[in-house]
Design a protein around this motif. Structure first.
Motif, short mmCIF file in Angstrom:
data_model
loop_
_atom_site.label_atom_id
_atom_site.label_comp_id
_atom_site.label_asym_id
_atom_site.label_seq_id
_atom_site.Cartn_x
_atom_site.Cartn_y
_atom_site.Cartn_z
N GLN A 1 0.83 -1.20 0.00
CA GLN A 1 0.00 0.00 0.00
C GLN A 1 0.87 1.25 0.00
OE1 GLN A 1 -3.53 -0.28 -0.14
NE2 GLN A 1 -2.92 -2.41 -0.57
N GLU A 2 0.24 2.35 -0.27
CA GLU A 2 0.94 3.62 -0.44
C GLU A 2 1.73 4.00 0.82
OE1 GLU A 2 -0.25 8.09 -2.02
OE2 GLU A 2 -1.66 6.41 -2.19
N LEU A 3 2.90 4.59 0.62
CA LEU A 3 3.73 5.01 1.74
C LEU A 3 3.04 6.07 2.59
CD1 LEU A 3 7.12 5.23 -0.17
CD2 LEU A 3 6.65 3.71 1.77
N ASP A 4 2.39 7.02 1.94
CA ASP A 4 1.76 8.12 2.66
C ASP A 4 0.37 8.36 2.08
OD1 ASP A 4 1.02 10.34 4.06
OD2 ASP A 4 2.53 11.68 3.20
N PRO A 5 -0.67 7.71 2.64
CA PRO A 5 -2.02 7.89 2.12
C PRO A 5 -2.53 9.32 2.20
CG PRO A 5 -1.89 5.97 3.55
CD PRO A 5 -0.61 6.73 3.73
N ALA A 6 -1.85 10.17 2.97
CA ALA A 6 -2.26 11.57 3.09
C ALA A 6 -1.54 12.47 2.10
CB ALA A 6 -2.03 12.06 4.52
N SER A 7 -0.70 11.90 1.24
CA SER A 7 0.05 12.71 0.27
C SER A 7 -0.90 13.29 -0.77
CB SER A 7 1.12 11.85 -0.39
OG SER A 7 0.53 10.81 -1.15
N PRO A 8 -0.47 14.29 -1.54
CA PRO A 8 -1.35 14.91 -2.54
C PRO A 8 -1.91 13.89 -3.52
CG PRO A 8 0.61 16.24 -2.22
CD PRO A 8 0.84 14.97 -1.46
N ARG A 9 -3.15 14.11 -3.91
CA ARG A 9 -3.81 13.23 -4.88
C ARG A 9 -3.66 13.72 -6.31
NH1 ARG A 9 -4.05 8.72 -2.37
NH2 ARG A 9 -2.19 9.77 -1.57
N ARG A 10 -3.01 14.82 -6.53
CA ARG A 10 -2.94 15.36 -7.88
C ARG A 10 -1.98 14.54 -8.74
NH1 ARG A 10 0.32 19.03 -4.99
NH2 ARG A 10 2.44 19.20 -5.84
N PRO A 11 -2.33 14.33 -10.00
CA PRO A 11 -1.51 13.52 -10.90
C PRO A 11 -0.09 14.05 -11.08
CG PRO A 11 -3.71 13.76 -11.80
CD PRO A 11 -3.64 14.67 -10.62
N THR A 12 0.09 15.37 -11.06
CA THR A 12 1.42 15.92 -11.29
C THR A 12 2.36 15.70 -10.11
OG1 THR A 12 0.59 18.08 -10.56
CG2 THR A 12 0.69 17.67 -12.95
N TYR A 13 1.83 15.25 -8.99
CA TYR A 13 2.64 14.80 -7.86
C TYR A 13 2.89 13.30 -7.96
CZ TYR A 13 3.85 13.56 -3.02
OH TYR A 13 4.48 13.05 -1.91
N ARG A 14 1.84 12.55 -8.27
CA ARG A 14 1.90 11.10 -8.20
C ARG A 14 2.61 10.45 -9.40
NH1 ARG A 14 -1.22 9.09 -4.37
NH2 ARG A 14 -1.61 7.12 -5.45
N VAL A 15 2.29 10.92 -10.59
CA VAL A 15 2.87 10.29 -11.79
C VAL A 15 4.40 10.37 -11.79
CG1 VAL A 15 3.06 10.49 -14.31
CG2 VAL A 15 0.81 10.48 -13.21
N PRO A 16 5.02 11.53 -11.52
CA PRO A 16 6.49 11.55 -11.48
C PRO A 16 7.07 10.56 -10.48
CG PRO A 16 5.63 13.78 -11.57
CD PRO A 16 4.46 12.88 -11.32
N ARG A 17 6.41 10.40 -9.34
CA ARG A 17 6.93 9.48 -8.33
C ARG A 17 6.77 8.02 -8.75
NH1 ARG A 17 6.16 14.17 -6.39
NH2 ARG A 17 7.37 14.91 -4.60
N HIS A 18 5.69 7.73 -9.44
CA HIS A 18 5.55 6.36 -9.92
C HIS A 18 6.56 6.06 -11.04
CE1 HIS A 18 3.89 2.48 -10.71
NE2 HIS A 18 3.61 2.79 -11.96
N ILE A 19 6.90 7.08 -11.82
CA ILE A 19 7.91 6.89 -12.86
C ILE A 19 9.23 6.43 -12.24
CG2 ILE A 19 9.34 8.06 -14.59
CD1 ILE A 19 6.92 9.85 -15.20
N VAL A 20 9.68 7.13 -11.20
CA VAL A 20 10.97 6.75 -10.61
C VAL A 20 10.86 5.43 -9.86
CG1 VAL A 20 11.87 9.11 -10.54
CG2 VAL A 20 10.61 8.24 -8.57
N ASP A 21 9.71 5.15 -9.24
CA ASP A 21 9.52 3.84 -8.62
C ASP A 21 9.64 2.73 -9.66
OD1 ASP A 21 9.15 4.83 -6.08
OD2 ASP A 21 7.01 4.39 -5.96
N ALA A 22 9.02 2.94 -10.83
CA ALA A 22 9.03 1.91 -11.87
C ALA A 22 10.44 1.65 -12.38
CB ALA A 22 8.11 2.33 -13.02
N VAL A 23 11.26 2.68 -12.45
CA VAL A 23 12.66 2.48 -12.84
C VAL A 23 13.41 1.73 -11.75
CG1 VAL A 23 14.82 3.65 -13.46
CG2 VAL A 23 12.65 4.50 -14.35
N GLY A 24 12.98 1.91 -10.51
CA GLY A 24 13.61 1.19 -9.41
C GLY A 24 13.32 -0.30 -9.44
N ILE A 25 12.07 -0.67 -9.72
CA ILE A 25 11.70 -2.09 -9.68
C ILE A 25 12.10 -2.82 -10.96
CG2 ILE A 25 9.83 -1.73 -8.04
CD1 ILE A 25 7.85 -1.91 -10.38
#
Length: 385
Positions: free
Chosen positions: A253-277
């Protein structure tokens, strides 16, 4: 059978093992050293397979060769077939605007075959249920030519289990930017080398979609298209965009469920996560013909662009940084400036030590960057930071 029992059975079958409990947000990390690797640029056009292959081979030689990377190995190649291969735009087919062109696919296979690859597997996570080979034929792929090489060539739609028997749990090495870990299709792990075959274009949310953003699709929509696992799902991965849904119980599950819900916050972070995995070993970018203004025809205001470029590099951050510069942007731009409507995922990846996004530190081989530069001119109409 109760929904809870069904979910437990599914997660047991797919091998989900990571903890599902939310984790506390981590404190900011100290910037890490940024490795650099040369990036090659070539002028190429039109889409002639022989011409594309010639330029790819020259680029491979100029960045130090790829035989050591792929020789005797299974190579997975993630292509960009975002959207629908049947949907033309601006009077051109998808493969000449917002998807990787079949000539670049065939030339990439030839490059890997000549470099001694033991097996080549083309993968993509589609949003449709058509048999994958049929879908690729509709995209203009010459499957007869692709399967005529000495090296066996396979094709797998990774939107779900595909040809695998279970999903595989992977953790983000640095603990995660959005999630601590994910479940992915076997094809991304059962390979010795991994290639991101991307398109040179803008992205409405991430600003640009290149080698790293192409990796966004390694997370299967069967698990991440909706809360309940659904093998025949054709949904988008909304939980990585707006966070209004979450993965099923039993998945990380998400590290911080209270983090911003806006796509311009979330998409960049998922991009770097995906490069990590699923670290990227080689990036090839099709910039012969493309579009500016967004990633596909569902984004209003697209314009045809013909940079007539091919790019290649062993480091995804370095390669994307040079590509962004070739598009006329600053890859080091602060979030909410330049092409980035929100956070700059290249800067995030650089701060994690995945590579440098500073073009002044990166050796460009082949066509000089000044000669390659083709300003896309697009700027986001709205910005969120």
């Amino acid at each position: 059978m109760t929904p809870d029992h069904t979910r437990r059975e599914f997660l047991q079958r797919t091998g989900a093992t990571l903890l599902a409990a939310p984790m506390a947000a981590r404190p900011p990390r100290e910037p890490k050293p940024q490795p650099v690797a040369p990036v090659g640029i070539a002028r190429c056009g039109p889409y002639d397979v022989k011409a594309v292959l010639r330029e790819l081979e020259l680029l491979a030689d100029r960045i130090g060769g790829v035989r050591d990377l792929v020789g005797g190995k299974t190579v997975a190649v993630k292509v960009n077939l975002v959207g629908d291969v049947h949907q033309a735009t601006l009077g051109k087919p998808a493969n000449r605007t917002y998807q990787v062109h079949p000539s670049v696919v065939l030339a990439t296979a030839a490059l890997l075959d000549r470099a001694g690859a033991r097996r080549i597997r083309f993968v993509e996570s589609t949003h449709q249920t058509t048999p994958f080979r049929e879908y690729l034929r509709d995209a203009g792929w010459d499957l007869n030519a692709l399967t005529a090489f000495r090296t066996p060539v396979e094709f797998e739609d990774t939107r779900n289990l595909g040809l695998g028997k279970r999903y595989h749990a992977v953790k983000v090495p640095w603990g995660g930017s959005l999630f601590p870990g994910y479940e992915i299709n076997h094809a991304y792990l059962n390979c010795d080398a991994y290639v991101s075959l991307a398109k040179l274009k803008n992205h409405a949310t991430a600003g640009v979609t290149l080698g790293m953003k192409n990796n966004f699709g390694v997370t299967p929509i069967a698990l991440y298209g909706q809360h309940e696992p659904k093998e025949d799902s054709t949904h988008n991965r909304a939980m990585f965009h707006d966070g209004q849904d979450r993965p099923a119980d039993g998945l990380p599950q998400e590290l911080d469920p209270a983090s911003p819900r806006r796509p311009t916050y979330r998409v960049p972070r998922h991009i770097v996560d995906a490069v990590g995995i699923r670290p990227i070993d080689l990036v090839i970018i099709d910039g012969v013909e493309t579009v500016s203004g967004g990633e596909g025809p569902w984004v209003p205001g697209l314009k045809v662009q013909e940079p007539r470029l091919l790019l290649m590099g062993r480091n995804p951050v370095c390669t994307d940084a040079v590509a962004v510069a070739a598009m006329g942007y600053d890859p080091m731009a602060a979030g909410g400036t330049g092409p980035f409507p929100g956070d700059n995922h290249l800067a995030m990846a650089a701060s994690l030590g995945l590579g440098s996004n500073d073009p002044k530190r990166i050796e460009v081989v082949g066509l000089p960057l000044d000669q390659a530069r083709h300003p896309f001119g697009w700027q986001p109409s709205r910005r969120w930071t």
